[in-house]
Design a protein around this motif. Structure first.
Motif, mmCIF file in Angstrom:
data_model
loop_
_atom_site.group_PDB
_atom_site.id
_atom_site.type_symbol
_atom_site.label_atom_id
_atom_site.label_comp_id
_atom_site.label_asym_id
_atom_site.label_seq_id
_atom_site.Cartn_x
_atom_site.Cartn_y
_atom_site.Cartn_z
ATOM 1 N N THR A 143 1.109 -1.298 -0.118
ATOM 2 C CA THR A 143 0.027 0.181 -0.144
ATOM 3 C C THR A 143 0.830 1.046 0.055
ATOM 4 O O THR A 143 1.827 1.341 0.680
ATOM 5 N N HIS A 144 0.346 2.175 -0.743
ATOM 6 C CA HIS A 144 1.257 3.532 -0.850
ATOM 7 C C HIS A 144 0.769 4.521 0.312
ATOM 8 O O HIS A 144 -0.476 4.567 0.591
ATOM 9 N N CYS A 145 1.690 4.861 1.011
ATOM 10 C CA CYS A 145 1.624 5.947 2.230
ATOM 11 C C CYS A 145 1.876 7.384 1.892
ATOM 12 O O CYS A 145 2.455 7.433 0.829
ATOM 13 N N GLU A 146 1.586 8.241 2.859
ATOM 14 C CA GLU A 146 2.015 9.576 2.765
ATOM 15 C C GLU A 146 3.704 9.614 2.653
ATOM 16 O O GLU A 146 4.206 8.750 3.064
ATOM 17 N N GLY A 147 3.978 10.818 1.938
ATOM 18 C CA GLY A 147 5.402 10.845 1.882
ATOM 19 C C GLY A 147 6.113 9.964 0.754
ATOM 20 O O GLY A 147 7.128 9.767 0.757
ATOM 21 N N ASN A 148 4.925 9.615 -0.268
ATOM 22 C CA ASN A 148 5.787 8.490 -1.227
ATOM 23 C C ASN A 148 6.283 7.430 -0.535
ATOM 24 O O ASN A 148 7.357 6.756 -1.202
ATOM 25 N N ARG A 149 5.812 7.046 0.459
ATOM 26 C CA ARG A 149 6.221 5.663 1.191
ATOM 27 C C ARG A 149 5.472 4.781 0.864
ATOM 28 O O ARG A 149 4.120 4.843 0.611
ATOM 29 N N TRP A 150 5.826 3.343 0.974
ATOM 30 C CA TRP A 150 4.935 2.063 0.813
ATOM 31 C C TRP A 150 5.033 1.196 2.088
ATOM 32 O O TRP A 150 6.293 1.233 2.539
ATOM 33 N N LEU A 151 4.115 0.496 2.247
ATOM 34 C CA LEU A 151 4.354 -0.486 3.194
ATOM 35 C C LEU A 151 4.151 -1.823 2.558
ATOM 36 O O LEU A 151 3.130 -2.162 1.691
ATOM 37 N N SER A 152 4.517 -2.865 3.018
ATOM 38 C CA SER A 152 4.644 -4.170 2.537
ATOM 39 C C SER A 152 4.368 -5.192 3.399
ATOM 40 O O SER A 152 5.234 -5.382 4.149
ATOM 41 N N VAL A 153 3.427 -6.127 3.492
ATOM 42 C CA VAL A 153 3.149 -7.055 4.157
ATOM 43 C C VAL A 153 3.311 -8.471 3.571
ATOM 44 O O VAL A 153 2.545 -8.771 2.674
ATOM 45 N N ASN A 154 4.259 -9.297 3.961
ATOM 46 C CA ASN A 154 4.801 -10.336 3.074
ATOM 47 C C ASN A 154 4.371 -11.610 3.922
ATOM 48 O O ASN A 154 4.997 -12.034 5.016
ATOM 49 N N PHE A 155 3.828 -12.662 2.971
ATOM 50 C CA PHE A 155 3.363 -13.818 3.590
ATOM 51 C C PHE A 155 4.176 -14.786 2.903
ATOM 52 O O PHE A 155 4.133 -14.909 1.638
ATOM 53 N N TYR A 156 4.847 -15.718 3.630
ATOM 54 C CA TYR A 156 5.615 -16.737 2.829
ATOM 55 C C TYR A 156 5.186 -18.094 3.176
ATOM 56 O O TYR A 156 4.986 -18.315 4.251
ATOM 57 N N ARG A 157 5.217 -18.713 2.040
ATOM 58 C CA ARG A 157 4.830 -20.132 1.948
ATOM 59 C C ARG A 157 6.132 -21.113 2.101
ATOM 60 O O ARG A 157 6.871 -20.969 1.333
ATOM 61 N N GLY A 158 5.980 -22.081 3.119
ATOM 62 C CA GLY A 158 7.079 -22.978 3.228
ATOM 63 C C GLY A 158 7.030 -24.192 2.005
ATOM 64 O O GLY A 158 5.988 -24.323 1.529
ATOM 65 N N ARG A 159 8.203 -24.820 1.771
ATOM 66 C CA ARG A 159 8.079 -25.751 0.631
ATOM 67 C C ARG A 159 7.232 -26.762 0.924
ATOM 68 O O ARG A 159 6.379 -27.625 0.115
ATOM 69 N N ASN A 172 -7.178 -16.047 -2.161
ATOM 70 C CA ASN A 172 -8.402 -14.974 -1.967
ATOM 71 C C ASN A 172 -8.566 -14.982 -0.810
ATOM 72 O O ASN A 172 -9.140 -13.751 -0.235
ATOM 73 N N VAL A 173 -8.384 -15.782 0.161
ATOM 74 C CA VAL A 173 -8.469 -15.656 1.799
ATOM 75 C C VAL A 173 -7.391 -14.442 2.222
ATOM 76 O O VAL A 173 -7.734 -13.522 2.849
ATOM 77 N N ILE A 174 -6.417 -14.224 1.358
ATOM 78 C CA ILE A 174 -5.235 -13.138 1.940
ATOM 79 C C ILE A 174 -5.814 -12.060 1.445
ATOM 80 O O ILE A 174 -5.757 -10.986 2.163
ATOM 81 N N GLU A 175 -6.615 -11.809 0.207
ATOM 82 C CA GLU A 175 -6.943 -10.587 -0.336
ATOM 83 C C GLU A 175 -8.193 -10.355 0.479
ATOM 84 O O GLU A 175 -8.332 -9.139 0.706
ATOM 85 N N THR A 176 -9.084 -11.305 1.038
ATOM 86 C CA THR A 176 -10.109 -10.815 1.590
ATOM 87 C C THR A 176 -9.790 -10.184 3.182
ATOM 88 O O THR A 176 -10.355 -8.940 3.412
ATOM 89 N N ALA A 177 -8.752 -10.602 3.536
ATOM 90 C CA ALA A 177 -8.192 -10.091 4.895
ATOM 91 C C ALA A 177 -7.275 -8.891 4.692
ATOM 92 O O ALA A 177 -7.097 -8.016 5.543
ATOM 93 N N ALA A 178 -6.968 -8.514 3.463
ATOM 94 C CA ALA A 178 -6.080 -7.555 3.095
ATOM 95 C C ALA A 178 -6.540 -6.307 3.528
ATOM 96 O O ALA A 178 -5.542 -5.474 4.295
ATOM 97 N N PRO A 179 -7.438 -5.567 3.342
ATOM 98 C CA PRO A 179 -7.830 -4.387 4.152
ATOM 99 C C PRO A 179 -7.619 -4.208 5.483
ATOM 100 O O PRO A 179 -7.078 -3.238 5.839
ATOM 101 N N LEU A 180 -8.257 -5.255 6.300
ATOM 102 C CA LEU A 180 -7.803 -5.172 7.855
ATOM 103 C C LEU A 180 -6.168 -5.204 7.961
ATOM 104 O O LEU A 180 -5.628 -4.483 8.773
ATOM 105 N N ILE A 181 -5.491 -6.198 7.262
ATOM 106 C CA ILE A 181 -4.100 -6.319 7.559
ATOM 107 C C ILE A 181 -3.278 -4.893 7.250
ATOM 108 O O ILE A 181 -2.612 -4.555 8.130
ATOM 109 N N VAL A 182 -3.698 -4.405 5.989
ATOM 110 C CA VAL A 182 -2.976 -3.170 5.423
ATOM 111 C C VAL A 182 -3.349 -1.992 6.741
ATOM 112 O O VAL A 182 -2.325 -1.392 7.310
ATOM 113 N N GLN A 183 -4.667 -1.796 7.169
ATOM 114 C CA GLN A 183 -5.034 -0.879 7.900
ATOM 115 C C GLN A 183 -4.520 -0.836 9.212
ATOM 116 O O GLN A 183 -3.715 -0.082 9.766
#
Length: 186
Positions: free
Chosen positions: A143-159, A170-181
């Motif tokens: 997500t793009h934030c104030e001051g031309n900054r970005w925030l990245s929440v990264n979820f990693y999948r194990g082998r 789709n589950v991650i996208e559904t939760a995305a607004p809450l996670i980002v906020q």
């Protein structure tokens, strides 16, 4: 590697009220170190995950590590995160997603970026950030934030979990607004 603006949800994402209250209460406590653990717990209740790392990107600077968490797989995660922030972030697919989002006239607030181990051409980046911790894939919420900054929440999948299935993304996208906020509030 691929990226896209956040899509409308087609999944029912249930979040216990006490977990929601905990997430919101911690925003006023400046407990950023627990943020990735909270996000990992939130999403891994429905999608098997190995790690979560949160970065803040400022223009012309290496990203800042906000928080990281691991499912007891790797004690080296702080070193891996530092290596990424110091050496490899410019090669990451997140950079392409951020650039593409800025070029869109009415872009979504949240971009989703998916990157598998096979998408990484740089040998050391692939080895240090994906092969050693046994990561097969990552889904990032940007997500793009104030001051031309970005925030990245990264979820990693194990082998051991294989690649993300469409319904898991789709589950991650559904939760995305809450996670980002919640991440922005921290």
């Amino acid at each position: 590697m691929e990226f896209w603006p956040l899509r409308p949800s087609t999944t029912d994402f249930r979040l216990p009220i006490e977990q929601t209250a905990t997430l919101l209460a911690r925003t006023s406590e400046s407990r950023g170190k627990l943020l990735a653990a909270d996000m990992l717990k939130l999403v891994s209740a429905q999608v098997p995950l190995a790690q979560c790392t949160i970065f803040a990107y400022s223009p012309n600077r290496s990203p800042q590590i906000i928080s990281f968490a691991d499912r007891a797989r790797m004690i080296e995660l702080p070193r891996i995160s530092s290596n990424y922030a110091e050496r490899f972030y410019s090669m990451d697919g997140n950079q392409q997603a951020m650039t593409a989002r800025q070029a869109l006239p009415t872009a979504e607030r949240i971009m989703v970026q998916r990157q598998g181990i096979e998408d990484i051409a740089h040998r050391d980046y692939r080895r240090i950030c994906y092969e050693l911790p046994q990561i097969s894939e990552r889904v990032a919420l940007l997500t793009h934030c104030e001051g031309n900054r970005w925030l990245s929440v990264n979820f990693y999948r194990g082998r051991e979990h294989g690649r993300f299935a469409p319904h898991e993304i789709n589950v991650i996208e559904t939760a995305a607004p809450l996670i980002v906020q919640v991440s922005r509030l921290h």
